[in-house]
Design a protein around this motif. Sequence first.
Motif, PDB file in Angstrom:
ATOM      1  N   SER A 227       0.829  -1.214   0.000  1.00 16.64           N
ATOM      2  CA  SER A 227       0.000   0.000   0.000  1.00 16.64           C
ATOM      3  C   SER A 227       0.860   1.260   0.000  1.00 16.64           C
ATOM      4  CB  SER A 227      -0.928   0.001   1.219  1.00 16.64           C
ATOM      5  OG  SER A 227      -1.797  -1.109   1.180  1.00 16.64           O
ATOM      6  N   ILE A 228       1.945   1.243   0.765  1.00 10.57           N
ATOM      7  CA  ILE A 228       2.797   2.429   0.830  1.00 10.57           C
ATOM      8  C   ILE A 228       3.598   2.611  -0.464  1.00 10.57           C
ATOM      9  CG2 ILE A 228       4.765   3.462   2.031  1.00 10.57           C
ATOM     10  CD1 ILE A 228       3.717   2.144   4.595  1.00 10.57           C
ATOM     11  N   MET A 229       4.181   1.509  -0.940  1.00 16.50           N
ATOM     12  CA  MET A 229       5.020   1.608  -2.139  1.00 16.50           C
ATOM     13  C   MET A 229       4.174   1.838  -3.400  1.00 16.50           C
ATOM     14  SD  MET A 229       7.749  -1.432  -1.251  1.00 16.50           S
ATOM     15  CE  MET A 229       8.695  -1.201  -2.747  1.00 16.50           C
ATOM     16  N   GLY A 230       2.963   1.324  -3.393  1.00 22.87           N
ATOM     17  CA  GLY A 230       2.116   1.461  -4.591  1.00 22.87           C
ATOM     18  C   GLY A 230       0.958   2.414  -4.407  1.00 22.87           C
ATOM     19  N   ILE A 231       1.128   3.414  -3.549  1.00 27.57           N
ATOM     20  CA  ILE A 231       0.017   4.317  -3.237  1.00 27.57           C
ATOM     21  C   ILE A 231      -0.452   5.093  -4.474  1.00 27.57           C
ATOM     22  CG2 ILE A 231       1.531   6.228  -2.545  1.00 27.57           C
ATOM     23  CD1 ILE A 231      -1.819   5.157  -0.912  1.00 27.57           C
ATOM     24  N   GLN A 232       0.455   5.420  -5.397  1.00 25.80           N
ATOM     25  CA  GLN A 232       0.054   6.144  -6.609  1.00 25.80           C
ATOM     26  C   GLN A 232      -0.866   5.302  -7.478  1.00 25.80           C
ATOM     27  OE1 GLN A 232       3.748   7.336  -8.415  1.00 25.80           O
ATOM     28  NE2 GLN A 232       3.896   9.221  -7.196  1.00 25.80           N
ATOM     29  N   ILE A 233      -0.534   4.011  -7.608  1.00 25.25           N
ATOM     30  CA  ILE A 233      -1.372   3.107  -8.408  1.00 25.25           C
ATOM     31  C   ILE A 233      -2.729   2.916  -7.728  1.00 25.25           C
ATOM     32  CG2 ILE A 233      -1.569   0.756  -9.294  1.00 25.25           C
ATOM     33  CD1 ILE A 233       1.475   0.676  -9.462  1.00 25.25           C
ATOM     34  N   ILE A 234      -2.727   2.755  -6.406  1.00 27.99           N
ATOM     35  CA  ILE A 234      -3.983   2.562  -5.666  1.00 27.99           C
ATOM     36  C   ILE A 234      -4.902   3.759  -5.865  1.00 27.99           C
ATOM     37  CG2 ILE A 234      -4.981   2.389  -3.341  1.00 27.99           C
ATOM     38  CD1 ILE A 234      -2.455   0.796  -2.555  1.00 27.99           C
ATOM     39  N   LYS A 235      -4.353   4.965  -5.763  1.00 30.82           N
ATOM     40  CA  LYS A 235      -5.166   6.172  -5.934  1.00 30.82           C
ATOM     41  C   LYS A 235      -5.593   6.358  -7.394  1.00 30.82           C
ATOM     42  CE  LYS A 235      -3.539   8.834  -1.972  1.00 30.82           C
ATOM     43  NZ  LYS A 235      -4.910   9.004  -1.417  1.00 30.82           N
ATOM     44  N   SER A 236      -4.724   5.965  -8.322  1.00 31.93           N
ATOM     45  CA  SER A 236      -5.061   6.107  -9.744  1.00 31.93           C
ATOM     46  C   SER A 236      -6.274   5.260 -10.112  1.00 31.93           C
ATOM     47  CB  SER A 236      -3.862   5.717 -10.610  1.00 31.93           C
ATOM     48  OG  SER A 236      -2.765   6.570 -10.350  1.00 31.93           O
ATOM     49  N   PHE A 237      -6.348   4.056  -9.519  1.00 32.78           N
ATOM     50  CA  PHE A 237      -7.452   3.147  -9.830  1.00 32.78           C
ATOM     51  C   PHE A 237      -8.556   3.175  -8.761  1.00 32.78           C
ATOM     52  CE2 PHE A 237      -4.021   1.561 -12.431  1.00 32.78           C
ATOM     53  CZ  PHE A 237      -4.654   1.158 -13.600  1.00 32.78           C
ATOM     54  N   VAL A 238      -8.488   4.136  -7.854  1.00 32.19           N
ATOM     55  CA  VAL A 238      -9.500   4.318  -6.790  1.00 32.19           C
ATOM     56  C   VAL A 238      -9.719   2.998  -6.043  1.00 32.19           C
ATOM     57  CG1 VAL A 238     -11.714   5.412  -6.234  1.00 32.19           C
ATOM     58  CG2 VAL A 238     -10.604   5.913  -8.422  1.00 32.19           C
ATOM     59  N   ARG A 239      -8.609   2.424  -5.550  1.00 35.16           N
ATOM     60  CA  ARG A 239      -8.670   1.113  -4.874  1.00 35.16           C
ATOM     61  C   ARG A 239      -8.461   1.244  -3.366  1.00 35.16           C
ATOM     62  NH1 ARG A 239     -10.803  -3.041  -7.288  1.00 35.16           N
ATOM     63  NH2 ARG A 239      -9.250  -4.545  -6.512  1.00 35.16           N
ATOM     64  N   GLU A 240      -8.694   2.439  -2.825  1.00 33.87           N
ATOM     65  CA  GLU A 240      -8.480   2.640  -1.386  1.00 33.87           C
ATOM     66  C   GLU A 240      -9.358   1.718  -0.545  1.00 33.87           C
ATOM     67  OE1 GLU A 240      -7.717   6.736  -3.286  1.00 33.87           O
ATOM     68  OE2 GLU A 240      -9.102   5.042  -3.520  1.00 33.87           O
ATOM     69  N   SER A 241     -10.630   1.642  -0.883  1.00 35.24           N
ATOM     70  CA  SER A 241     -11.569   0.812  -0.098  1.00 35.24           C
ATOM     71  C   SER A 241     -11.191  -0.661  -0.175  1.00 35.24           C
ATOM     72  CB  SER A 241     -12.999   1.013  -0.607  1.00 35.24           C
ATOM     73  OG  SER A 241     -13.409   2.347  -0.431  1.00 35.24           O
ATOM     74  N   HIS A 242     -10.748  -1.086  -1.358  1.00 33.21           N
ATOM     75  CA  HIS A 242     -10.332  -2.484  -1.522  1.00 33.21           C
ATOM     76  C   HIS A 242      -9.146  -2.807  -0.605  1.00 33.21           C
ATOM     77  CE1 HIS A 242      -9.208  -6.262  -3.456  1.00 33.21           C
ATOM     78  NE2 HIS A 242      -7.961  -5.791  -3.519  1.00 33.21           N
ATOM     79  N   GLN A 243      -8.143  -1.907  -0.570  1.00 31.61           N
ATOM     80  CA  GLN A 243      -6.964  -2.129   0.274  1.00 31.61           C
ATOM     81  C   GLN A 243      -7.334  -2.118   1.761  1.00 31.61           C
ATOM     82  OE1 GLN A 243      -4.728  -3.463  -2.055  1.00 31.61           O
ATOM     83  NE2 GLN A 243      -3.272  -2.598  -0.600  1.00 31.61           N
ATOM     84  N   ILE A 244      -8.246  -1.221   2.130  1.00 33.09           N
ATOM     85  CA  ILE A 244      -8.675  -1.159   3.534  1.00 33.09           C
ATOM     86  C   ILE A 244      -9.353  -2.463   3.946  1.00 33.09           C
ATOM     87  CG2 ILE A 244     -10.292  -0.039   5.134  1.00 33.09           C
ATOM     88  CD1 ILE A 244      -9.740   2.582   3.561  1.00 33.09           C
ATOM     89  N   ASN A 245     -10.270  -2.953   3.120  1.00 33.65           N
ATOM     90  CA  ASN A 245     -10.964  -4.214   3.426  1.00 33.65           C
ATOM     91  C   ASN A 245      -9.998  -5.396   3.462  1.00 33.65           C
ATOM     92  OD1 ASN A 245     -13.494  -2.993   3.612  1.00 33.65           O
ATOM     93  ND2 ASN A 245     -13.859  -3.188   1.397  1.00 33.65           N
ATOM     94  N   LYS A 246      -9.047  -5.385   2.543  1.00 37.96           N
ATOM     95  CA  LYS A 246      -8.038  -6.449   2.507  1.00 37.96           C
ATOM     96  C   LYS A 246      -7.217  -6.463   3.791  1.00 37.96           C
ATOM     97  CE  LYS A 246      -4.217  -8.106  -0.420  1.00 37.96           C
ATOM     98  NZ  LYS A 246      -3.396  -7.800  -1.626  1.00 37.96           N
ATOM     99  N   PHE A 247      -6.822  -5.264   4.247  1.00 36.99           N
ATOM    100  CA  PHE A 247      -6.036  -5.143   5.475  1.00 36.99           C
ATOM    101  C   PHE A 247      -6.856  -5.566   6.696  1.00 36.99           C
ATOM    102  CE2 PHE A 247      -4.487  -2.669   9.120  1.00 36.99           C
ATOM    103  CZ  PHE A 247      -3.159  -3.053   9.138  1.00 36.99           C
TER     104      PHE A 247
END
Length: 381
Positions: A227-247
């Motif tokens: 999440s930290i290293m790929g934060i730009q990709i996560i934000k580009s694809f609006v995957r914040e909620s997915h990462q939160i649920n995964k965590f």
Amino acid sequence: MKYYSKIIEFVRPYKLWLVLSLLFSFLYVIMNTASLWMVSSLISNILNPAEFSNTSGNSIMGYLDRLTLELIGEGDNFHKLKMLCIMLFLTYLMKNIFLYISELTMAFINNKMIMDIRSKVFRHLQFLPLSFYNNNKTGEISSIILADGARMRMAVTDAARKLSKHPLNILFMVTMLFLINIKLTIIALLIIPAVGVVVIIIGKSIRRKTKRTSEKIAGITNIINESIMGIQIIKSFVRESHQINKFINECKKYYKLMFRRDRLLFITTPINDMIGVSIAVVLMWIGGNEVFNNSSMSGDDFIKFIIYLFAIMQPAKSLASVNLSIQTSIASAERVFKIMDVDPQHNNNKLDINTFESEISYENVSFNYSKNNEVISNISL
């Protein structure tokens, strides 16, 4: 057992420090036994000064009583009480000095071992092939170096610290119990093995759960790194909620494993306490009957027996927990040596070119990270 022997290799450079710690542990045990004798003598002198002053017989107990009287010197009961208090203070002072030196020495070994384990694993990682990193998550590798590397030392330092004192403590105290009353001591020794059976069964289960929790925390660490290293990709694809649920899901799994392990870990103390108190109650009842009804045991001996009996419970409980420490360490060692057993990459195929005339050519070159992961096949340049 093979993992334990591998862990022992890390303590070899500090064997002299270990011997020093064991020596002071032995001195601590002697002072601890002497301090309990002083406490029992002090109580006997207060409750029954006449019986305390009139010691006789050729037994070892009689010799110890006479030695105590010689040390406190002649005088009235108040003088003897004062000398006993001084001797009790001195024995406790020496006991705690020896304990501090022993623990401090073991702490030195402990922290040096953690440093050595982490350094060796990290050094080994630098020479592993790329296929290893392709097949293992960054978070898991980090968790093994930091968390499992630290837990490994418990098999040596925690076990050595407890095994250097508690078995000797128990041996000295059991010897004193035998000298005071053979019958009551035999009854106690017949019941005590129940504690060991309970701890061994629980320890095996804790080892399995510790290994699973180590794997799970590695998964959590990996999600954090991604999440930290790929934060730009996560934000580009609006995957914040997915990462939160995964965590959150990984944390829930870790919580369930930890809670199940802790339920087993914390039940050992109450079980051991209840077994210990049951033994003490039975022996107090039998011993009291020997004093009041049969007159086969003096009140002074009964006081000494009870003091040593209750004093033996704490080292017995601590000794029982050694198995839990060892099982936890071995579970971590399995993960550490899983990395250490991977063969390092050797650059034996390098070609030194000292001259260059017309061309450099590659014919039918293939490359793969692993058997099932070929990335270049029969390339000619």
